[in-house]
Design a protein around this motif. Sequence first.
Motif, PDB file in Angstrom:
ATOM      1  N   GLN A  64       0.825  -1.196   0.000  1.00 40.10           N
ATOM      2  CA  GLN A  64       0.000   0.000   0.000  1.00 40.10           C
ATOM      3  C   GLN A  64       0.870   1.261   0.000  1.00 40.10           C
ATOM      4  N   THR A  65       0.479   2.236  -0.812  1.00 37.61           N
ATOM      5  CA  THR A  65       1.067   3.573  -0.730  1.00 37.61           C
ATOM      6  C   THR A  65       0.213   4.392   0.215  1.00 37.61           C
ATOM      7  N   ILE A  66       0.816   4.879   1.284  1.00 41.10           N
ATOM      8  CA  ILE A  66       0.068   5.606   2.304  1.00 41.10           C
ATOM      9  C   ILE A  66      -0.010   7.074   1.906  1.00 41.10           C
ATOM     10  N   GLY A  67      -1.222   7.508   1.578  1.00 39.33           N
ATOM     11  CA  GLY A  67      -1.408   8.862   1.069  1.00 39.33           C
ATOM     12  C   GLY A  67      -2.178   9.784   1.977  1.00 39.33           C
ATOM     13  N   GLY A  68      -2.550   9.322   3.181  1.00 39.20           N
ATOM     14  CA  GLY A  68      -3.300  10.188   4.076  1.00 39.20           C
ATOM     15  C   GLY A  68      -3.588   9.520   5.400  1.00 39.20           C
ATOM     16  N   PHE A  69      -4.207  10.275   6.304  1.00 37.36           N
ATOM     17  CA  PHE A  69      -4.528   9.808   7.648  1.00 37.36           C
ATOM     18  C   PHE A  69      -5.864  10.392   8.081  1.00 37.36           C
ATOM     19  N   THR A  70      -6.515   9.736   9.046  1.00 33.97           N
ATOM     20  CA  THR A  70      -7.694  10.322   9.668  1.00 33.97           C
ATOM     21  C   THR A  70      -7.249  11.475  10.575  1.00 33.97           C
ATOM     22  N   PRO A  71      -8.163  12.393  10.927  1.00 31.69           N
ATOM     23  CA  PRO A  71      -7.768  13.553  11.734  1.00 31.69           C
ATOM     24  C   PRO A  71      -7.104  13.201  13.056  1.00 31.69           C
ATOM     25  N   ASP A  72      -7.528  12.095  13.700  1.00 31.75           N
ATOM     26  CA  ASP A  72      -6.922  11.727  14.980  1.00 31.75           C
ATOM     27  C   ASP A  72      -5.648  10.909  14.824  1.00 31.75           C
ATOM     28  N   GLY A  73      -5.247  10.621  13.579  1.00 32.95           N
ATOM     29  CA  GLY A  73      -4.010   9.901  13.337  1.00 32.95           C
ATOM     30  C   GLY A  73      -4.042   8.430  13.671  1.00 32.95           C
ATOM     31  N   SER A  74      -5.236   7.859  13.876  1.00 33.57           N
ATOM     32  CA  SER A  74      -5.322   6.448  14.250  1.00 33.57           C
ATOM     33  C   SER A  74      -5.373   5.514  13.048  1.00 33.57           C
ATOM     34  N   VAL A  75      -5.732   6.056  11.891  1.00 28.15           N
ATOM     35  CA  VAL A  75      -5.900   5.234  10.691  1.00 28.15           C
ATOM     36  C   VAL A  75      -5.125   5.858   9.538  1.00 28.15           C
ATOM     37  N   SER A 109     -18.935   9.771 -12.462  1.00 28.15           N
ATOM     38  CA  SER A 109     -18.344   9.413 -11.171  1.00 28.15           C
ATOM     39  C   SER A 109     -19.283   9.847 -10.057  1.00 28.15           C
ATOM     40  N   VAL A 110     -18.928   9.475  -8.829  1.00 33.28           N
ATOM     41  CA  VAL A 110     -19.754   9.792  -7.670  1.00 33.28           C
ATOM     42  C   VAL A 110     -18.860   9.858  -6.442  1.00 33.28           C
ATOM     43  N   LEU A 111     -19.210  10.702  -5.498  1.00 33.02           N
ATOM     44  CA  LEU A 111     -18.521  10.722  -4.216  1.00 33.02           C
ATOM     45  C   LEU A 111     -19.198   9.724  -3.291  1.00 33.02           C
ATOM     46  N   VAL A 112     -18.379   8.824  -2.748  1.00 28.99           N
ATOM     47  CA  VAL A 112     -18.872   7.749  -1.890  1.00 28.99           C
ATOM     48  C   VAL A 112     -18.298   7.925  -0.490  1.00 28.99           C
ATOM     49  N   ARG A 113     -19.126   7.679   0.511  1.00 29.83           N
ATOM     50  CA  ARG A 113     -18.691   7.688   1.904  1.00 29.83           C
ATOM     51  C   ARG A 113     -18.691   6.258   2.421  1.00 29.83           C
ATOM     52  N   CYS A 114     -17.562   5.822   3.003  1.00 34.41           N
ATOM     53  CA  CYS A 114     -17.454   4.479   3.565  1.00 34.41           C
ATOM     54  C   CYS A 114     -16.989   4.566   5.008  1.00 34.41           C
ATOM     55  N   ALA A 115     -17.660   3.831   5.886  1.00 32.22           N
ATOM     56  CA  ALA A 115     -17.350   3.850   7.311  1.00 32.22           C
ATOM     57  C   ALA A 115     -16.265   2.832   7.626  1.00 32.22           C
ATOM     58  N   ILE A 116     -15.229   3.281   8.338  1.00 30.20           N
ATOM     59  CA  ILE A 116     -14.143   2.378   8.722  1.00 30.20           C
ATOM     60  C   ILE A 116     -14.636   1.346   9.731  1.00 30.20           C
ATOM     61  N   SER A 117     -15.511   1.753  10.634  1.00 25.81           N
ATOM     62  CA  SER A 117     -15.954   0.870  11.711  1.00 25.81           C
ATOM     63  C   SER A 117     -16.799  -0.294  11.216  1.00 25.81           C
ATOM     64  N   THR A 118     -17.597  -0.066  10.166  1.00 22.33           N
ATOM     65  CA  THR A 118     -18.521  -1.111   9.698  1.00 22.33           C
ATOM     66  C   THR A 118     -18.227  -1.587   8.282  1.00 22.33           C
ATOM     67  N   GLY A 119     -17.561  -0.783   7.486  1.00 26.15           N
ATOM     68  CA  GLY A 119     -17.334  -1.099   6.081  1.00 26.15           C
ATOM     69  C   GLY A 119     -18.468  -0.672   5.185  1.00 26.15           C
ATOM     70  N   ALA A 120     -19.599  -0.212   5.765  1.00 28.51           N
ATOM     71  CA  ALA A 120     -20.769   0.176   4.980  1.00 28.51           C
ATOM     72  C   ALA A 120     -20.493   1.459   4.198  1.00 28.51           C
ATOM     73  N   CYS A 121     -21.072   1.550   2.997  1.00 26.70           N
ATOM     74  CA  CYS A 121     -20.852   2.702   2.124  1.00 26.70           C
ATOM     75  C   CYS A 121     -22.180   3.279   1.658  1.00 26.70           C
ATOM     76  N   ASP A 174     -13.801  12.359   8.491  1.00 29.09           N
ATOM     77  CA  ASP A 174     -13.668  12.470   9.939  1.00 29.09           C
ATOM     78  C   ASP A 174     -12.924  11.223  10.408  1.00 29.09           C
ATOM     79  N   ASN A 175     -12.971  10.923  11.693  1.00 23.26           N
ATOM     80  CA  ASN A 175     -12.185   9.802  12.213  1.00 23.26           C
ATOM     81  C   ASN A 175     -12.730   8.435  11.822  1.00 23.26           C
ATOM     82  N   ASP A 176     -13.972   8.366  11.328  1.00 23.51           N
ATOM     83  CA  ASP A 176     -14.556   7.068  10.983  1.00 23.51           C
ATOM     84  C   ASP A 176     -15.006   6.944   9.543  1.00 23.51           C
ATOM     85  N   ASN A 177     -14.958   8.029   8.773  1.00 23.41           N
ATOM     86  CA  ASN A 177     -15.484   7.981   7.411  1.00 23.41           C
ATOM     87  C   ASN A 177     -14.462   8.457   6.384  1.00 23.41           C
TER      88      ASN A 177
END
Length: 313
Positions: free
Chosen positions: A212-223, A285-297, A264-267
């Motif tokens: 994986q190429t790491i190109g970003g982080f969540t605001p809290d730096g956990s992901v 194209s479309v902008l999609v939101r996916c939740a890290i906690s559940t995987g739901a989009c 945000d920290n989960d999306n």
Amino acid sequence: MVDLELGTLPKGRGPQLSYRLDRAVLGGGRDLKVPGSNTILDVAGLGDGVLATTLTADGSGELLKLNSAGAVVRRTPRIYTLVSASDQAAAAYASDAPLVDGQMTYGATLYSERGGSVQSVELPDVRSIKVMAYANGQVYYSASVKGSEKVAKLYSWRPGSSSRLVKTVPAPLAISPDGKLASSLPATGSDAGCSTVRGVTTGDRLFQSCEQTIGGFTPDGSVAIGTPANTDGNCAISVAALNVRSGAVIRQWRGCFYRVVAEDNDNLLMVALVSGGGQAPFSKSVLVRCAISTGACERATEITAAKEVDFAR
């Protein structure tokens, strides 16, 4: 691995971050249009307005400052790169050295703007500058310096003081919103192409990924946010959310993605291709939101035929 079926995703709330559809800047409380016909490079929020970098007819960069009504209140020449702080109360941008007889020269100016006040620092031995983050009152940027042009290095600048080399992070890829973490490529060695996540202050390595190429982080730096290191085409075929301490994959989604940012920290918000591809005239194209906690989009926007879809920096 979650395969995205874009046509069947439910419609959710709109993006909470600003984004761009061609010349329209939307989301995050904004609804305005960048005037003119020059190619837009990037946009960034600043207060209730917008900064936009564009390419003029002669190929040089120009920064436009737009107020909340979309009117241009200032133009700054030779600006190619910009970024805003996470709260959009401040922004940084930079001019690069001009070409002389087709050859790159040295000399850049780095700017910080906050509350209508602009500060700057001259960087005479720098070229290929790119502002990467504005965090904790400091601007982080990468640049090549005279005598060491092969590898761009990371620097930090606190307005009102001199810039300094961040020795802990070679060949930077991304900085976390709080300025505490960075991803980088190795400057030399056998791990070429592998991303390493480390602490900016200490240089301590948290994990390395050659997949994986790491190109970003969540605001809290956990992901950490990753896309395939071997992407060979117009889009990334997957997006992964990784535990920043171990590098373990928490969630992974498969599709065709042009851009991805943490909302945000989960999306995560992703620009996903629905049909067509590249600069095909009928691409959608479309902008999609996916939740890290559940995987739901879910869809964060309607499907669009806009040729340029991107997030504000």
